[in-house]
Design a protein around this motif. Sequence first.
Motif, PDB file in Angstrom:
ATOM      1  N   GLN A 444      42.518  49.935  51.887  1.00 32.55           N
ATOM      2  CA  GLN A 444      42.100  49.544  50.767  1.00 32.55           C
ATOM      3  C   GLN A 444      41.653  50.509  49.832  1.00 32.55           C
ATOM      4  O   GLN A 444      41.684  50.669  48.579  1.00 32.55           O
ATOM      5  CB  GLN A 444      40.741  48.933  50.960  1.00 32.55           C
ATOM      6  CG  GLN A 444      40.789  47.286  51.686  1.00 32.55           C
ATOM      7  CD  GLN A 444      39.677  46.641  51.887  1.00 32.55           C
ATOM      8  OE1 GLN A 444      38.595  47.198  52.077  1.00 32.55           O
ATOM      9  NE2 GLN A 444      39.701  45.286  51.882  1.00 32.55           N
ATOM     10  N   ALA A 445      41.303  51.821  50.550  1.00 36.26           N
ATOM     11  CA  ALA A 445      41.104  52.898  49.811  1.00 36.26           C
ATOM     12  C   ALA A 445      42.337  53.701  49.003  1.00 36.26           C
ATOM     13  O   ALA A 445      42.473  53.982  47.913  1.00 36.26           O
ATOM     14  CB  ALA A 445      40.580  53.813  50.777  1.00 36.26           C
ATOM     15  N   HIS A 446      43.357  53.422  49.880  1.00 33.31           N
ATOM     16  CA  HIS A 446      44.643  53.989  49.270  1.00 33.31           C
ATOM     17  C   HIS A 446      45.273  52.783  48.188  1.00 33.31           C
ATOM     18  O   HIS A 446      45.820  53.428  47.153  1.00 33.31           O
ATOM     19  CB  HIS A 446      45.827  53.809  50.555  1.00 33.31           C
ATOM     20  CG  HIS A 446      47.113  54.043  50.077  1.00 33.31           C
ATOM     21  ND1 HIS A 446      47.699  55.333  49.512  1.00 33.31           N
ATOM     22  CD2 HIS A 446      48.454  53.306  49.869  1.00 33.31           C
ATOM     23  CE1 HIS A 446      49.025  55.084  49.212  1.00 33.31           C
ATOM     24  NE2 HIS A 446      49.263  53.953  49.480  1.00 33.31           N
ATOM     25  N   ALA A 447      45.116  51.577  48.453  1.00 35.81           N
ATOM     26  CA  ALA A 447      45.448  50.725  47.595  1.00 35.81           C
ATOM     27  C   ALA A 447      44.779  51.041  46.044  1.00 35.81           C
ATOM     28  O   ALA A 447      45.042  50.850  45.029  1.00 35.81           O
ATOM     29  CB  ALA A 447      45.059  49.408  47.841  1.00 35.81           C
ATOM     30  N   ARG A 448      43.230  51.174  46.161  1.00 33.12           N
ATOM     31  CA  ARG A 448      42.618  51.389  45.046  1.00 33.12           C
ATOM     32  C   ARG A 448      42.976  52.782  44.165  1.00 33.12           C
ATOM     33  O   ARG A 448      43.091  52.898  43.112  1.00 33.12           O
ATOM     34  CB  ARG A 448      40.925  51.624  45.409  1.00 33.12           C
ATOM     35  CG  ARG A 448      40.318  50.351  45.820  1.00 33.12           C
ATOM     36  CD  ARG A 448      38.854  50.461  45.532  1.00 33.12           C
ATOM     37  NE  ARG A 448      38.593  51.373  46.787  1.00 33.12           N
ATOM     38  CZ  ARG A 448      38.277  51.105  48.030  1.00 33.12           C
ATOM     39  NH1 ARG A 448      38.220  49.780  48.237  1.00 33.12           N
ATOM     40  NH2 ARG A 448      37.877  51.988  48.675  1.00 33.12           N
ATOM     41  N   GLU A 449      43.448  53.832  44.977  1.00 35.50           N
ATOM     42  CA  GLU A 449      43.988  54.856  44.382  1.00 35.50           C
ATOM     43  C   GLU A 449      45.359  54.851  43.753  1.00 35.50           C
ATOM     44  O   GLU A 449      45.246  55.196  42.480  1.00 35.50           O
ATOM     45  CB  GLU A 449      43.808  56.163  45.615  1.00 35.50           C
ATOM     46  CG  GLU A 449      44.270  57.358  44.721  1.00 35.50           C
ATOM     47  CD  GLU A 449      44.506  58.642  45.922  1.00 35.50           C
ATOM     48  OE1 GLU A 449      44.840  59.541  45.518  1.00 35.50           O
ATOM     49  OE2 GLU A 449      44.166  58.274  47.208  1.00 35.50           O
ATOM     50  N   LEU A 450      46.150  54.124  44.468  1.00 31.44           N
ATOM     51  CA  LEU A 450      47.415  53.958  43.980  1.00 31.44           C
ATOM     52  C   LEU A 450      47.461  53.054  42.762  1.00 31.44           C
ATOM     53  O   LEU A 450      48.239  53.468  41.623  1.00 31.44           O
ATOM     54  CB  LEU A 450      48.394  53.396  44.779  1.00 31.44           C
ATOM     55  CG  LEU A 450      49.761  53.044  44.475  1.00 31.44           C
ATOM     56  CD1 LEU A 450      50.436  54.349  44.174  1.00 31.44           C
ATOM     57  CD2 LEU A 450      50.413  52.415  45.493  1.00 31.44           C
ATOM     58  N   LEU A 451      46.585  51.815  42.504  1.00 29.98           N
ATOM     59  CA  LEU A 451      46.680  51.221  41.703  1.00 29.98           C
ATOM     60  C   LEU A 451      45.599  51.298  40.444  1.00 29.98           C
ATOM     61  O   LEU A 451      45.421  50.411  39.690  1.00 29.98           O
ATOM     62  CB  LEU A 451      46.471  49.529  42.179  1.00 29.98           C
ATOM     63  CG  LEU A 451      47.603  49.108  43.136  1.00 29.98           C
ATOM     64  CD1 LEU A 451      47.134  47.884  43.514  1.00 29.98           C
ATOM     65  CD2 LEU A 451      49.097  48.983  42.613  1.00 29.98           C
ATOM     66  N   GLU A 452      44.692  52.338  40.560  1.00 25.97           N
ATOM     67  CA  GLU A 452      43.940  52.836  39.522  1.00 25.97           C
ATOM     68  C   GLU A 452      44.194  52.648  38.107  1.00 25.97           C
ATOM     69  O   GLU A 452      43.635  52.102  37.382  1.00 25.97           O
ATOM     70  CB  GLU A 452      43.130  54.009  40.084  1.00 25.97           C
ATOM     71  CG  GLU A 452      41.655  54.341  39.334  1.00 25.97           C
ATOM     72  CD  GLU A 452      42.002  54.850  37.860  1.00 25.97           C
ATOM     73  OE1 GLU A 452      41.044  54.551  36.967  1.00 25.97           O
ATOM     74  OE2 GLU A 452      42.933  55.273  37.507  1.00 25.97           O
ATOM     75  N   PRO A 453      45.506  53.025  37.963  1.00 31.50           N
ATOM     76  CA  PRO A 453      45.775  53.027  36.330  1.00 31.50           C
ATOM     77  C   PRO A 453      45.945  51.562  35.881  1.00 31.50           C
ATOM     78  O   PRO A 453      45.864  51.434  34.612  1.00 31.50           O
ATOM     79  CB  PRO A 453      47.338  53.582  36.448  1.00 31.50           C
ATOM     80  CG  PRO A 453      47.167  54.735  37.767  1.00 31.50           C
ATOM     81  CD  PRO A 453      46.228  53.947  38.790  1.00 31.50           C
ATOM     82  N   LEU A 454      45.989  50.556  36.958  1.00 33.51           N
ATOM     83  CA  LEU A 454      46.136  49.257  36.390  1.00 33.51           C
ATOM     84  C   LEU A 454      44.964  48.573  36.289  1.00 33.51           C
ATOM     85  O   LEU A 454      44.647  47.289  36.212  1.00 33.51           O
ATOM     86  CB  LEU A 454      47.112  48.368  37.176  1.00 33.51           C
ATOM     87  CG  LEU A 454      48.585  49.160  37.136  1.00 33.51           C
ATOM     88  CD1 LEU A 454      49.552  48.001  37.937  1.00 33.51           C
ATOM     89  CD2 LEU A 454      49.292  49.149  36.032  1.00 33.51           C
ATOM     90  N   ALA A 455      43.847  49.417  36.780  1.00 30.74           N
ATOM     91  CA  ALA A 455      42.500  48.303  37.029  1.00 30.74           C
ATOM     92  C   ALA A 455      41.909  47.721  35.992  1.00 30.74           C
ATOM     93  O   ALA A 455      41.314  46.552  36.219  1.00 30.74           O
ATOM     94  CB  ALA A 455      41.553  49.693  37.333  1.00 30.74           C
ATOM     95  N   GLU A 456      42.382  48.171  34.570  1.00 29.18           N
ATOM     96  CA  GLU A 456      41.842  47.502  33.341  1.00 29.18           C
ATOM     97  C   GLU A 456      42.844  46.622  32.954  1.00 29.18           C
ATOM     98  O   GLU A 456      42.739  45.970  31.685  1.00 29.18           O
ATOM     99  CB  GLU A 456      41.348  48.531  32.446  1.00 29.18           C
ATOM    100  CG  GLU A 456      40.023  49.405  32.805  1.00 29.18           C
ATOM    101  CD  GLU A 456      39.815  50.400  31.765  1.00 29.18           C
ATOM    102  OE1 GLU A 456      40.422  50.415  30.609  1.00 29.18           O
ATOM    103  OE2 GLU A 456      38.859  51.034  32.007  1.00 29.18           O
TER     104      GLU A 456
END
Length: 519
Positions: A444-456
Amino acid sequence: MPDPAVPPAPPTPAVPLAALLAREDLALRQIAGPSDPPPVVHAAHTSEMADPYPYLLGGELLLTAGVHIPDAAGSGTYFDDYVSRIVAAGGAALGFGLVPVHDTVPRALVEACDTYGLPLVEVPPQTPFTAVARAVWQLLAQARLAELRRVTEAQQSLATAAARPDPVPSVLRQLAQRVGGWTALYGPEGAEIASAGRRPEAPQTASLAELAEVVRPSGPGTPASATHATAGTHLAAYALSTGFVLGVATPAREPGDHTITSVAAVLLTLLTGEQQSGSGAARTSALVRLLLGGTTEEVAPLLGRGDTWFVVHASPNDQRDRANLLVGARGPADMRLRRGARPATTHPQPPDLLAATALGASLGSTLIDPVGDIVQVLVPADRAPQPQPGWTLGVSAPAPPQHLSAAAAQASRALARARATRTPLVRHRTRPALDDLVPREAAQAHARELLEPLAEHPALVETLRTWLSLHGSWDRTAVALSVHRNTVRQRIARSAELLRVELDDPDVRMELWFALRQE
């Protein structure tokens, strides 16, 4: 002295008297009595009794050769008494045979039949009464067969209507068509909530609503059904055990109408009903506990049949009535989630509550919750959901109550895939996968970091997830998301730009798919 009231006709198909008169082999001729409304016959009976009343059940064609007529009958009241007794017994018509007793039909008998409105048929010498009786029974057999076929076809069509995505309106429409009238479903509060067929005049409509109140359960002795005739319209009301009432208005009442309407009433009871056994109080308790901050683990046992459920969203195939349904799973503390996608329209319509209730009933649950353009339903663990006609379903992997959110996401993706591939039901794969090799927290930590540019940008995330699950198909992704294929292309390009990756690279796709599965 017998009651002179005319008894009711037998509840069987009748033979029009005109059908007998049309038989050239019989050569019958009506010489007295009315022809409008067209007389009908339910049986044939031969009697030479001066008073046939005790021997008639009603609806008979009474055959006589006049053996009982005294010589001086024409000068007294004999024929008036004789005909009046036949009418009082409910006789449908009188057949008078010529020779060997009488060469012609007595004139006084003709006058009496005209006076009392009894059809009088002359039976020629060459036609024995047995031939007339045989013709009546043949026509009755044909009528019964036709009525049986009509009832059977109506039952089949009603059952088919009950399986449609809009079952309650479909059943009402089919019933109205089969009985040739107007049908209405009244809610527990008495309001008309659905109808079909040609609506009668306002007075008849009001009378049917009043008749519905007569059968609405209000205590011991309340009738299950009631009928009333008014202004050439036959009204009938049937109480459903769920508090609803079925009303039917028809120009006439055919023998098979009651059977057909009873079948519809049973189907509507199943479609609108709630399962009894105290589950209502338990559901109320579950709702209160949730509102007061209770956990899913505390609430699940209150819903009955164990602590596990299938949670399902179902998407109807009919674009005019899209809804999603939640249904629960089987196994120790696990759940399966089936979820349906939003309708392919920019203006979602509220779901049909009756259709959602019917779908819940077919899945074995009354725990439904219409919200927006979807309906959520929770199904007990011992009712494994199956594909439903007219619906597209997605099923999640088994999940305990605390993991319902993740299961919902799995089901959503499964349904998107089902819609894109036009498959009635798609289940989330449950075999061990790459996820099992990586600790959940690390993944989950890896996923949050990788997808952070799409968070919004949730629309980009959902589009990317669907596009990857469908192997990069623009068209199928557009179908699954109910958007234009150019919109899919624009979103995927924007996602690649924000993530700074090359989506043609299979390694990149694999890593993104792994990350998206952790959400």
